[in-house]
Design a protein around this motif. Structure first.
Motif, PDB file in Angstrom:
ATOM      1  N   SER A   1      -5.858  36.347  -8.952  1.00 53.28           N
ATOM      2  CA  SER A   1      -5.143  35.027  -7.653  1.00 53.28           C
ATOM      3  C   SER A   1      -5.145  33.439  -8.804  1.00 53.28           C
ATOM      4  CB  SER A   1      -6.445  35.078  -7.099  1.00 53.28           C
ATOM      5  OG  SER A   1      -6.673  33.255  -5.852  1.00 53.28           O
ATOM      6  N   ALA A   2      -4.343  32.934  -8.257  1.00 56.20           N
ATOM      7  CA  ALA A   2      -4.695  31.405  -9.142  1.00 56.20           C
ATOM      8  C   ALA A   2      -5.199  31.129  -8.484  1.00 56.20           C
ATOM      9  CB  ALA A   2      -2.711  30.555  -8.483  1.00 56.20           C
ATOM     10  N   ASN A   3      -6.162  31.126  -7.829  1.00 55.37           N
ATOM     11  CA  ASN A   3      -7.338  30.184  -7.601  1.00 55.37           C
ATOM     12  C   ASN A   3      -8.893  30.967  -7.819  1.00 55.37           C
ATOM     13  OD1 ASN A   3      -6.271  27.857  -6.553  1.00 55.37           O
ATOM     14  ND2 ASN A   3      -6.291  28.703  -4.550  1.00 55.37           N
TER      15      ASN A   3
ATOM     16  N   ASP B   1     -12.980  21.609 -14.946  1.00 56.32           N
ATOM     17  CA  ASP B   1     -12.884  22.726 -13.802  1.00 56.32           C
ATOM     18  C   ASP B   1     -11.393  22.044 -13.197  1.00 56.32           C
ATOM     19  OD1 ASP B   1     -12.645  23.918 -11.702  1.00 56.32           O
ATOM     20  OD2 ASP B   1     -15.094  24.171 -11.112  1.00 56.32           O
ATOM     21  N   VAL B   2     -10.635  21.664 -12.771  1.00 57.01           N
ATOM     22  CA  VAL B   2      -9.617  20.765 -12.172  1.00 57.01           C
ATOM     23  C   VAL B   2      -9.221  21.332 -10.726  1.00 57.01           C
ATOM     24  CG1 VAL B   2      -7.628  19.862 -12.139  1.00 57.01           C
ATOM     25  CG2 VAL B   2      -8.968  20.327 -14.107  1.00 57.01           C
ATOM     26  N   ILE B   3      -9.125  20.902  -9.094  1.00 54.12           N
ATOM     27  CA  ILE B   3      -9.271  21.237  -8.256  1.00 54.12           C
ATOM     28  C   ILE B   3      -8.271  20.356  -7.908  1.00 54.12           C
ATOM     29  CG2 ILE B   3      -9.770  21.676  -5.943  1.00 54.12           C
ATOM     30  CD1 ILE B   3     -12.405  22.426  -6.690  1.00 54.12           C
ATOM     31  N   ARG B   4      -6.826  20.312  -7.354  1.00 47.95           N
ATOM     32  CA  ARG B   4      -5.981  19.322  -6.799  1.00 47.95           C
ATOM     33  C   ARG B   4      -6.022  19.979  -5.685  1.00 47.95           C
ATOM     34  NH1 ARG B   4       0.005  18.535  -7.596  1.00 47.95           N
ATOM     35  NH2 ARG B   4       1.248  19.522  -5.269  1.00 47.95           N
ATOM     36  N   LEU B   5      -6.333  18.961  -4.391  1.00 49.22           N
ATOM     37  CA  LEU B   5      -6.195  18.238  -3.573  1.00 49.22           C
ATOM     38  C   LEU B   5      -4.692  18.071  -2.378  1.00 49.22           C
ATOM     39  CD1 LEU B   5      -9.100  16.206  -2.145  1.00 49.22           C
ATOM     40  CD2 LEU B   5      -8.961  19.003  -2.832  1.00 49.22           C
ATOM     41  N   GLU B   6      -3.813  18.971  -1.815  1.00 49.57           N
ATOM     42  CA  GLU B   6      -3.140  18.467  -1.257  1.00 49.57           C
ATOM     43  C   GLU B   6      -3.083  19.215   0.587  1.00 49.57           C
ATOM     44  OE1 GLU B   6       0.179  21.917  -3.050  1.00 49.57           O
ATOM     45  OE2 GLU B   6      -1.541  22.850  -3.051  1.00 49.57           O
ATOM     46  N   PRO B   7      -1.899  18.877   1.142  1.00 47.63           N
ATOM     47  CA  PRO B   7      -1.703  19.297   2.319  1.00 47.63           C
ATOM     48  C   PRO B   7      -2.483  20.553   2.748  1.00 47.63           C
ATOM     49  CG  PRO B   7       0.128  17.926   1.892  1.00 47.63           C
ATOM     50  CD  PRO B   7      -0.584  18.530   0.565  1.00 47.63           C
ATOM     51  N   ALA B   8      -2.628  20.989   3.891  1.00 42.79           N
ATOM     52  CA  ALA B   8      -2.567  22.859   4.002  1.00 42.79           C
ATOM     53  C   ALA B   8      -1.112  23.562   3.610  1.00 42.79           C
ATOM     54  CB  ALA B   8      -3.355  23.158   5.411  1.00 42.79           C
TER      55      ALA B   8
ATOM     56  N   PRO C   1      -7.548  22.258   0.299  1.00 43.93           N
ATOM     57  CA  PRO C   1      -6.973  21.484   1.224  1.00 43.93           C
ATOM     58  C   PRO C   1      -7.175  19.550   1.613  1.00 43.93           C
ATOM     59  CG  PRO C   1      -7.299  22.848   1.989  1.00 43.93           C
ATOM     60  CD  PRO C   1      -8.104  22.866   1.210  1.00 43.93           C
ATOM     61  N   ASP C   2      -6.667  18.582   1.199  1.00 43.78           N
ATOM     62  CA  ASP C   2      -7.277  17.277   0.897  1.00 43.78           C
ATOM     63  C   ASP C   2      -7.855  17.255   2.070  1.00 43.78           C
ATOM     64  OD1 ASP C   2      -5.767  17.248   3.698  1.00 43.78           O
ATOM     65  OD2 ASP C   2      -4.081  16.141   2.837  1.00 43.78           O
ATOM     66  N   THR C   3      -8.569  17.753   3.566  1.00 48.57           N
ATOM     67  CA  THR C   3      -9.508  17.802   3.833  1.00 48.57           C
ATOM     68  C   THR C   3     -10.648  18.527   3.572  1.00 48.57           C
ATOM     69  OG1 THR C   3      -9.207  20.083   5.041  1.00 48.57           O
ATOM     70  CG2 THR C   3      -7.789  17.878   5.984  1.00 48.57           C
ATOM     71  N   CYS C   4     -11.255  18.498   1.944  1.00 45.47           N
ATOM     72  CA  CYS C   4     -12.868  18.913   1.526  1.00 45.47           C
ATOM     73  C   CYS C   4     -12.219  18.238   0.440  1.00 45.47           C
ATOM     74  CB  CYS C   4     -12.511  20.077   0.584  1.00 45.47           C
ATOM     75  SG  CYS C   4     -11.309  21.203   1.896  1.00 45.47           S
ATOM     76  N   PHE C   5     -12.002  16.768   0.825  1.00 39.44           N
ATOM     77  CA  PHE C   5     -11.979  15.374  -0.379  1.00 39.44           C
ATOM     78  C   PHE C   5     -13.750  14.997  -0.636  1.00 39.44           C
ATOM     79  CE2 PHE C   5     -12.274  10.921  -1.232  1.00 39.44           C
ATOM     80  CZ  PHE C   5     -11.311  10.679  -2.736  1.00 39.44           C
TER      81      PHE C   5
ATOM     82  N   PRO D   1      -3.491  25.623  -1.227  1.00 41.03           N
ATOM     83  CA  PRO D   1      -4.690  25.426  -0.617  1.00 41.03           C
ATOM     84  C   PRO D   1      -5.634  26.205  -0.171  1.00 41.03           C
ATOM     85  CG  PRO D   1      -3.656  24.056  -0.151  1.00 41.03           C
ATOM     86  CD  PRO D   1      -2.363  24.637  -0.454  1.00 41.03           C
ATOM     87  N   ASP D   2      -6.809  26.408  -0.689  1.00 43.49           N
ATOM     88  CA  ASP D   2      -7.430  27.609  -0.100  1.00 43.49           C
ATOM     89  C   ASP D   2      -8.970  27.215  -0.088  1.00 43.49           C
ATOM     90  OD1 ASP D   2      -9.647  29.491   0.630  1.00 43.49           O
ATOM     91  OD2 ASP D   2      -9.217  31.026  -1.961  1.00 43.49           O
TER      92      ASP D   2
END
Length: 769
Positions: A2-4, A46-53, A88-92, A373-374
């Protein structure tokens, strides 16, 4: 995989094998600037990208593989996001609490509020023109940055329109500058426990890392700065001549007298060039007969035969290759700098597998770009990163560096460390001086040399003498970092390879930056930047359309400055690792691979096209337009219908080219930017310091050097930091200026010992005056 899913090293080991293991980076950026975080991912963060769902817009922007692969994300998206995970960007709010670094577009979040809530967080705010009064709302593009950086004014042929450089070099170089300044701030935060906010302008990064007009220049320029060039494109073809041969073209970079003597012997020592004055580069440049004689000599040879003869006689030369030839060359075949990545079921493309090696392993692709996003994405568990509470000071204060670097790459790598407080000692001798020391005038130091070697000291040691080498090894025992950019095998021949130095000092960090990398059949080739551009396929692209011999990159210095920054990034990464492990390491950078990495999106698209995929591109177009005045030009980038409508409102019923032809470029730029259209007047180097944007940024400084009559303009800080002061203003040293001081203070050499070393010419001391 998985990519995540948790990332795995390209060498098959756990992610903790990379130097930035334990660093957590949270990202809100999209588009090209997302590649900033990709560099950190390659180094182990460890890089986490935030974006809309449902996914960010950049997944569908730029070059796309059309049907039957229309569900694939864009090629630029993959290039910028390899090795990351997505949430998801809601996890900011949940994720930022444990992040070390936040990379975001300017204004995406309240940076001051975040700094108060998370004092150890490093925040990089990225925008086209930074948070600059009067310019913060301006829009940029790669071509616009070329115009406003002074690069465009030097690209092209005399009497011709300026020529936009190929690829997206300005943006790619700015990305590396952003990585460097973020790494500096991260190191400082680990030392002090205090984060920072960095206001990063893409234009600043392009000016600094591509080919800075007020930075260090190549040795062929003999210290003459681009600001002194005449109006119009410079006549520079003689600097690194490109000559036809039996099956194409070859380029020569004959700089030193010994290289000229090798060429003279190879040509059969023709009498008309036997005069000793031809040992001087200025005599060779001024000769109307030399280049035609070289062309006649080469006419019956193939490119491979020219390269073989040049190598045999110690003459720097390289065949001009197109991009496909470059990728299939023996060197690239041996080193495999690209790696296939599946971008859709049944569809793979090659992407750059990192721009550096650490301890002989590529710091490259760890995983594909992330899927959508996961919500379950959380930070990896990792060993705690050691943190200090030292008082704030220059970030690299106390780090001791021995700098063997020469010309541009060597100068830049050392200066990047010296500017941040490292104690950098330039190691040289009058027998083998840095080629940058040659000047066109009577002054012993040029403005170019002063810019590239500020804040350093110089020690002159004959390391081929046993006593000199013993002194050097004593310095190695006290040092943290050794910088070099010789051709492959040079340090090994002196017994100063990484294995030998590590035996003396297990904590030592050793760098080597070379034209083609430390391994492969070309590893021991001498390569200057112009030769690297020739053999990496860039020179063949840097031409006017449909004009075979219109090569236009002679005046350009690339990839030297950006490669020097990549070296500095590698050093900082290993310093961070050393905090955790106590051991040093080795950083290797291939300038050819840096260049090919910058062409990565183009290479991926070409490969997909050859595999049968149809590649479509976004509706974006840039053009250089003539304006009113003498050699006055403006670049305009149009992105879709909104820009076309904005241009119509500005120009009325007049076509854009006619509207521009009756206005000065600066006025046209202002009006178009006010309408929200990316536009940039072509600035010359001499015009940069007075441009309102650079004044507002405090981008340049004017300084005095004790051996230069006039004030010297040079780069100021690498970015605008909230917490970090500008670099110091120590003058670049004369050769051996600090020899006595360093031998006394570092090694405790007595007066009698010093007098004997000087008398026996084991060391040299030149008065600072």
């Amino acid at each position: 995989m998985s990519a995540n899913a948790p990332a795995v090293d390209g060498e098959g080991g756990a992610v903790t094998g990379r130097p930035l293991a334990g660093i957590r980076l949270l990202e809100l950026t999209q588009g090209a600037m997302a590649a900033i975080a990709r560099y950190f991912a390659e180094l182990g963060a460890d890089v986490i990208r935030l974006e809309p769902a449902k996914g960010a817009a950049d997944r569908r922007e730029g070059m796309m593989a059309a049907s039957p692969f229309s569900d694939a994300a864009s090629i630029p998206f993959h290039a910028a996001n390899l090795g990351k995970r997505s949430a998801p960007d809601t996890c900011f709010d949940t994720l930022v609490a444990d992040a070390d670094i936040l990379v975001m577009p300017h204004g995406a979040r309240d940076a001051e509020a975040l700094r108060k809530a998370y004092p150890r967080l490093v925040i990089l705010s990225v925008s086209d023109f930074g948070d600059t009064p009067g310019f913060a709302h301006w829009k940029g593009s790669g071509p616009v940055f070329h115009a406003l950086s002074g690069e465009l004014s030097r690209s092209g042929l005399p009497g011709r329109a300026p020529l936009l450089p190929p690829g997206d070099l300005a943006v790619e170089c700015a990305i590396v500058q952003a990585v460097y300044v973020t790494m500096v701030a991260c190191w400082q935060a680990l030392q002090t426990g205090r984060g920072d906010h960095v206001d990063f302008s893409i234009l600043d990064g392009a000016v600094q890392a591509l080919d800075p007009g007020y930075g260090v220049g190549g040795s062929a320029a003999a210290g003459v700065r681009p600001s002194a060039l005449p109006r119009g494109r410079p006549n520079a073809a003689h600097l690194y001549p490109i000559l036809p041969c039996k099956d194409g073209f070859v380029r020569f970079c004959v700089m030193a007298p010994r290289q000229w003597q090798g060429l003279l012997r190879w040509m059969g020592e023709p009498a008309e060039f036997a005069d000793p004055s031809f040992n001087a580069i200025t005599t060779r440049y001024g000769s109307p007969d030399l280049v035609p004689a070289m062309a006649r000599f080469l006419a019956g040879m193939t490119r491979l035969e020219v390269e073989a003869g040049a190598q045999q006689h110690g003459v720097p030369a390289a065949a001009l290759l197109d991009l496909d030839e470059a990728l299939q060359s023996p060197q690239m075949t041996a080193r495999s700098p690209f790696k296939p990545v599946e971008i859709a079921p049944g569809l793979a493309a090659p992407f750059p597998d990192g721009v550096m090696e650490i301890d002989g392993c590529r710091m490259g692709i760890r995983s594909p770009a992330p899927s959508l996003p996961d919500r379950s994405t959380v930070w990896h568990e990792s060993p705690p990163m050691p943190r200090g509470n030292a008082a704030p000071q220059r970030p690299l204060n106390g780090i001791k560096v021995l700098d063997f670097g020469v010309i541009v790459v060597g100068s830049e790598a050392g200066r990047m460390l010296a500017d941040q407080g490292a104690d950098v000692i330039k190691v040289e001798s009058s027998t083998y001086p840095d080629g940058l020391r040659q000047t066109a005038g009577p002054e012993p130091v040029s403005a170019s040399y002063a810019s590239g070697n500020r804040n350093k000291k110089s020690i002159a040691i004959n390391i081929r003498d046993p006593r000199g080498k013993a002194l050097l090894l004593d310095l190695v025992r006290q040092s943290d970092v050794i910088l070099s950019n010789f051709k492959g095998g040079t340090l090994e021949s002196l017994g100063l390879d990484h294995a030998a130095l590590k035996h003396i000092n297990p904590r030592i960090i050793v760098t080597d930056s070379s034209a083609y990398g430390p391994t492969g059949p070309w590893a021991r080739r001498m390569g200057y930047g112009p030769l690297v551009r020739a053999s990496a396929g860039l020179t063949m692209q840097w031409r006017y359309p449909h004009e075979e011999t219109s090569f236009s990159d002679a005046i350009t210095i690339y990839p030297d400055h950006v490669a020097g920054r990549i070296v500095a990034i590698g050093v900082l990464a290993l310093l961070i690792r050393r905090r955790r492990t106590g051991r040093g390491g080795r950083v290797s950078v291939s300038q050819a691979e840096v260049m090919l990495c910058h062409l990565g999106k183009q290479i991926a698209a070409r490969a997909l096209g050859l595999a049968g995929a149809t590649i479509t591109n976004a509706d974006e177009h840039s053009q250089v337009y003539p304006c009113a005045g003498d050699d006055d030009w403006c670049v305009v980038t149009i992105r879709g219908d909104a820009d076309r409508q904005a241009i119509s409102r500005v120009t009325g019923d007049v076509p854009l080219n006619q509207w521009l032809a009756h206005r000065p470029a600066s006025e046209a730029m202002q009006k178009l930017q006010e309408a929200g259209v990316a536009a940039g007047a072509m600035l010359r180097i001499s015009e940069l310091p007075d441009f309102a944007y650079f004044k507002a940024r405090g981008f340049f400084r004017s300084t005095r050097h004790p051996h230069i009559a006039e004030a010297v303009i040079m780069e100021n800080a690498p970015a605008r930091f909230a917490m970090m002061p500008d670099p110091a203003d120590g003058p670049a040293p004369l050769l051996g200026e600090h020899t006595e001081e360093l031998l006394r203070e570092r090694l405790g050499i007595s007066d009698d010992e010093l007098a004997d070393l000087l008398a026996q010419e084991v060391v040299e001391q030149h008065a600072g005056g």
